[in-house]
Design an enzyme around this catalytic site. Structure first.
Site, PDB file in Angstrom:
ATOM      1  CG  HIS A 194       9.881  -1.526  -4.760  1.00 24.39           C
ATOM      2  ND1 HIS A 194       9.424  -0.250  -3.671  1.00 24.39           N
ATOM      3  CD2 HIS A 194       9.256  -1.420  -5.930  1.00 24.39           C
ATOM      4  CE1 HIS A 194       8.736   0.247  -4.497  1.00 24.39           C
ATOM      5  NE2 HIS A 194       8.338  -0.462  -5.563  1.00 24.39           N
TER       6      HIS A 194
ATOM      7  CG  HIS B  91       8.572   2.250  -1.330  1.00 22.72           C
ATOM      8  ND1 HIS B  91       9.869   2.330  -1.818  1.00 22.72           N
ATOM      9  CD2 HIS B  91       8.090   3.598  -1.648  1.00 22.72           C
ATOM     10  CE1 HIS B  91      10.206   3.327  -2.561  1.00 22.72           C
ATOM     11  NE2 HIS B  91       8.972   4.241  -2.279  1.00 22.72           N
TER      12      HIS B  91
END
Lengths: 822, 184
Positions: free
Chosen positions: B104, B123
């Protein structure tokens, strides 16, 4: 086997690659992206002076690199007829997302139409009509003249109430100001259509009537307020999965204490700490878990409420705040009305509320304290109150919404920094239409009209009731029967004989048939029943404007061509209007023909924008495409109030002057007495069936999965839509991970794939909403609130095994929660 | 990571290099004789090095060893899971290796031994080490790059390829001249 793309390198954009503004197609947050494109036969190089990023790509990039793009962000597409490489990557300069992408928006590259790479080749590229017993390609003129002639015949026979419309009213892709104006001008100006519904519910109504009736627009703060709040109070929402980068880029830093400096700087005269958060949700979501991870358990209060009892909790919090004397007395006196009456009517003790909600009294008191107890030195606490579908589509929408606003007004948590009483939102917004006053309130329950045999033609713009309605099984059954009557009638005479076709269609309509027109970007489930498909362009294939959850208006620029002959919805609406004018004129009905005359001369979507937004939106006169383009991915917050020094001037938060949207400018408190589960039969259902069938979104899927069903990376995780179940419940029913189960009750039945979920409460299951492979709407009864808002959430059913999903064996069924203590 | 990271042992052997280049050259020479073989027809795909990561006897079940592949700037883990899995190498088909830069945003992933997942503290994304790096939940738009392994008769474990783009790179091998290439 887990899906891998096998990519080992990607083309590099040259220094002079074209860079355009993009706002994400999907959720309310509207993350900023850049579309980078360059001719297919060129490439940049890895050295800083050879590529569009000015970065040394011979080196490993660090975390959060603005120069990294991945296979999902890349494609080869057509731009003005020529092949180009395209990268759509998140924009670090955008204040909304600061370079973050969600798993949905980050896949915009691979969800573009490309003949070259084979992605999204299912897109509709040409008009199709029912002839010779199947859908056949045809021209725009042919398909639109058929639609116009049938619409005219239905109006002649039944009046305009015979024309039933389903249409998006939102922003983002499949919406936006251009397209809501285009459709709105057709149906609310040229025509006066009353029987119209929106994409996700069976009527044309606000989901937040109460907030608006109280004078408080539902999107009244800035995302920055989540960085400044002392407390965030959130009801029926799961922001990590549904407003992902709002949560990650604005809530998490505050919960981690990383915004303390900003708070001290902006709000210097009061004490500050890292935020606390209260989450009201029957389910322990990944949002709850993430908050505990970053803020520590002591700063997170998860109120796992009995489903449908939010109103009781909200009334008890108001009562407790007033008992403690924590209300904002001056604000209430000077800027509101109806406070005393509301407090008296809504009064309920913490203990009584605890009994109904299943919460502990001390937790309700703690919540009141976190929301309203003044800070040291007596400064008022700054609490942001947020809600979404758990409240909106839960029990007693109107009163629950009002009770939330009551609490915000009583504590003056609207219009100040670090506050707000806001819905978190689903799609972006993009509504500008002529008055809908003729639709009335309550609005017509369109899906029940269709079920009861009313209407002769259905114009459907990018909605799929087969997935997104309640009582869905009956809806599908009746809709198929009615449209089949027309298909058989059409098959009985040659297509080329238009008069004979019309005669057959009208006769079938009189026998209960329905002619169906579907405007969409992809084939849909309901579209299978339709007689005409009209191919629409999506954002990026057209210029498109929308605003996000903090009213941030931006322009997504056209960076590629639509497939085949597809057109922006606004231009389809215009062509349809012009075809209707021609049809009425041809039969000598000049009066009716003139209703359309001169109103739909747009050549481009920009023409529709200037006719709609520029002329009709608040502050619209300041806004043009050119000015928006210059504002980039940060855009401007609505309402726009001026244009100075080459920049649009916006409005950071509403009601900063405490003047509300009522006749006297005072916000209204409302009486919101508890009246149990509002929809008839749900109490009995709860007694009779073993499982609550809660439902909502998950992180991986956007909306009804219209793109995701075509994407192997997603399909692998959702061969059948999941149902989250407690492992103890699974054991009792003899279920294993990946088993296919039937969910059934007195309304209907549907299917789902079992996903073991240790955090799920026994007796509470959770399904994916409007999934293509198992519609939860099948088991949701048709009852709504007094304004036709469905209660999708409080549903009970039984569960039984019907098999095992074959591809489930390749799936991971591990917990979706980030591990504790890692 | 729970335990002390071990320094990676980059493969120093000129594994197959000379042979592979010679073979490719021989094929090319017959078509484009005048130019040097390597420059004449650049390969359409990245050539990966074959790097020795460890020997089987260095691994303990469910204790990840820090490695780097295809070069020192690309961190990963080597794990003996203790039960056979798809994509597992070795006699027990239970040895796997993954990139530990989250695909990501490039945050370093942490191994959770309790459920054999790699997790992103930035995250909250999660990847299953028993399912070829499948993202269980998260924001990455791809599954976790897995380093393809071979194990020879002596128990030496080599990484020989990668099945997905590594975070922070437009090309999995940044400088093919600087690493030992394995072609074919």
């Amino acid at each position: 086997m887990t899906y891998k793309s096998g990519t080992d390198q990607l083309p590099i954009p040259p220094k002079d690659a074209k860079v355009q503004n993009v706002t994400c197609d999907f959720c309310i947050v509207g993350c900023g992206y850049k579309a980078i494109s360059w001719p297919v036969d060129r490439q940049g190089g890895p050295k800083p002076d050879e590529n569009a990023f000015g970065e040394d790509l011979t080196q490993q990039q660090g975390a959060e690199s603005a120069a990294w793009y991945n296979p999902s962000m890349y494609n080869v597409v057509r731009q003005d007829g020529k092949l180009v490489h395209l990268i759509i990557r998140p924009d670090k300069e955008c204040e909304v997302n600061a370079g973050l992408n969600s798993v949905r928006g980050g896949r915009m590259g691979e969800t573009r139409y490309s003949d070259q790479t084979g992605t999204m080749t299912a897109r509709l590229g040409q008009p199709m009509v029912w002839r010779y017993s199947q859908m056949m390609p045809t021209s725009w003129d042919d398909s639109l003249s058929l639609v116009a002639d049938v619409t005219r015949r239905v109006i002649e026979e039944m009046g305009e109430d015979g024309v039933i419309v389903s249409a998006f009213d939102h922003g983002g892709a499949a919406g936006g100001y251009e397209n809501t104006w285009g459709t709105g001008k057709l149906y609310f100006d040229a025509l006066k259509i009353k029987n119209i519904r929106i994409h996700n519910r069976p009527a044309y109504n606000s989901e937040v009537h109460a907030s608006r009736d109280m004078g408080v627009g539902e999107l009244n703060n800035s995302y920055e307020d989540a960085e400044l709040a002392d407390t965030i109070f959130v009801v029926g929402a799961n922001p990590l999965e549904n407003q992902t980068n709002y949560f990650l880029a604005h809530w998490v830093p505050n919960l981690r204490g990383e915004t303390l400096d900003k708070k001290k700087q902006m709000l210097a005269s009061e004490p500050h700490a890292a935020a606390k958060v209260i989450i009201v949700d029957p389910r322990r979501t990944v949002s709850v878990n993430a908050c505990e991870t970053v803020a520590g358990k002591d700063n997170v209060l998860h109120l796992a409420i009995n489903p449908g009892t939010d109103l009781v909790l909200l009334n008890a919090l108001l009562t407790e705040v007033v008992n403690k004397g924590w209300q904002a007395k001056n604000f209430i006196t000077q800027h509101t009305s109806g406070f005393d009456e509301a407090v008296k009517a809504n009064r309920i003790s913490v203990e009584d509320a605890a009994a109904v909600t299943g919460l502990r009294s001390e937790d309700i008191r703690k919540a009141a304290q976190w929301i309203a107890e003044p800070k040291a030195g007596g400064t008022p606490r700054r609490t942001m109150l947020a809600y979404e579908k758990g409240l909106i589509w839960g029990n007693d929408n109107y009163r629950s919404n009002a009770a939330m606003v009551n609490l915000a007004l009583a504590t003056w948590n609207v219009g100040r920094e670090g506050t707000g009483c806001v819905r978190l939102g689903g799609h972006q917004e993009g509504y500008v239409r002529p008055s809908d006053a003729h639709v009335g309130r309550p609005a017509a329950y369109v899906d029940q009209l269709l079920i009861s045999g009313q209407g002769g033609i259905h114009h459907n713009w990018a909605t799929d009731h087969f997935k997104s309605t309640l009582n869905a099984e009956e809806f599908r059954r009746v809709y198929r029967r009615r449209t089949n009557l027309v298909k058989e009638a059409m098959d009985s005479v040659p297509y080329g004989d238009r008069e004979a076709q019309l005669e057959q269609i009208v006769a079938a309509v009189k026998r209960g048939g329905l002619f169906s027109v579907n405007v969409d970007i992809l084939p849909t489930q309901m579209g299978e029943a339709a007689h005409v498909w009209l191919p629409a362009a999506t954002a990026g294939e057209m210029n498109l404007t929308s605003m996000n959850g903090e009213r941030r208006l931006r322009l997504t620029e056209r960076y590629m061509d639509p497939p085949g002959a597809a057109l922006p919805d606004a231009l389809i609406a215009a062509r349809m209007a012009n075809a209707l004018e021609a049809s009425f004129r041809r039969v000598g009905n000049e009066t009716y023909a003139n209703k359309f005359k001169g109103k739909f001369d747009w050549k481009t979507e920009e023409d529709a924008f200037m006719d709609g937004y520029n002329q009709h939106a608040e502050g619209g006169k300041f806004v043009t495409y050119e000015r928006l383009r210059a504002m980039g991915t940060n855009g401007v917050q609505e309402p726009v109030v001026g244009f100075e020094n080459g920049k649009l001037i916006g409005t950071k938060r509403l009601y900063a002057d405490a003047k509300f949207k009522t006749d006297d400018g005072r916000a209204k408190f409302m009486k919101t007495e508890w009246r149990g589960l509002q929809v008839a039969g749900r109490d009995q259902q709860k007694e009779k069936y073993a499982f609550l069938i809660n439902n909502g979104r998950n992180n991986l899927i956007w909306q009804n999965a219209f793109y995701d069903v075509h994407t192997p990376f997603v399909r692998e995780r959702n061969p059948v839509a999941p149902i989250e179940m407690n492992p103890g419940d699974m054991e009792k029913l003899g279920l294993k991970a990946g088993d296919l189960v039937e969910v059934y009750n007195d309304v209907g039945s549907t299917q789902a794939m079992v996903y073991p979920t240790p955090s799920a409460k026994p007796g509470q299951a959770f399904m994916l909403f409007i999934a293509p492979t198992g519609q939860v709407g099948n088991v949701i009864s048709k009852g709504t609130n007094e304004f036709m808002i469905p209660n999708y959430k409080n549903v009970w059913a039984n569960i039984r095994r019907i098999g095992h999903v074959p591809s489930a064996d390749a799936m991971s069924f591990k917990s979706i929660e980030y591990p504790k203590g890692l | 990571m729970k335990e002390c990271p071990k320094l990676v042992e980059l493969g120093r052997r000129q594994f197959l290099r000379g042979g592979a280049v010679a073979a490719a050259g021989a094929a090319a020479v017959s078509v484009v004789a005048p130019t040097p073989a390597r420059a004449a027809v650049p390969a359409a795909r990245v050539d990966y090095p074959a790097n020795r990561l460890a020997n089987i006897k260095d691994l303990k079940v469910n204790e990840p060893m820090q490695v780097n592949y295809p070069d020192i700037d690309s961190p990963g883990v080597l794990i003996k899971l203790g039960a056979p899995v798809d994509g597992g190498a070795g006699p027990d088909r239970d040895i796997v290796a993954y990139s530990t830069m989250c695909p990501h945003k490039g945050y370093p992933l942490s191994y959770n031994a309790a459920d054999k997942t790699l997790n992103c503290p930035g995250h909250f994304s999660r990847f299953d080490c028993e399912k070829e790096g499948q993202q269980v939940w998260g924001h990455a738009t791809q599954n976790l790059p897995m380093f393809r392994l071979t194990v020879d008769g002596a128990g030496d474990i080599h990484a020989v390829g990668v099945d997905e783009l590594i975070y922070g790179r437009t090309r999995n091998v940044l400088n093919e001249d600087a690493v030992s290439l394995r072609r074919g």
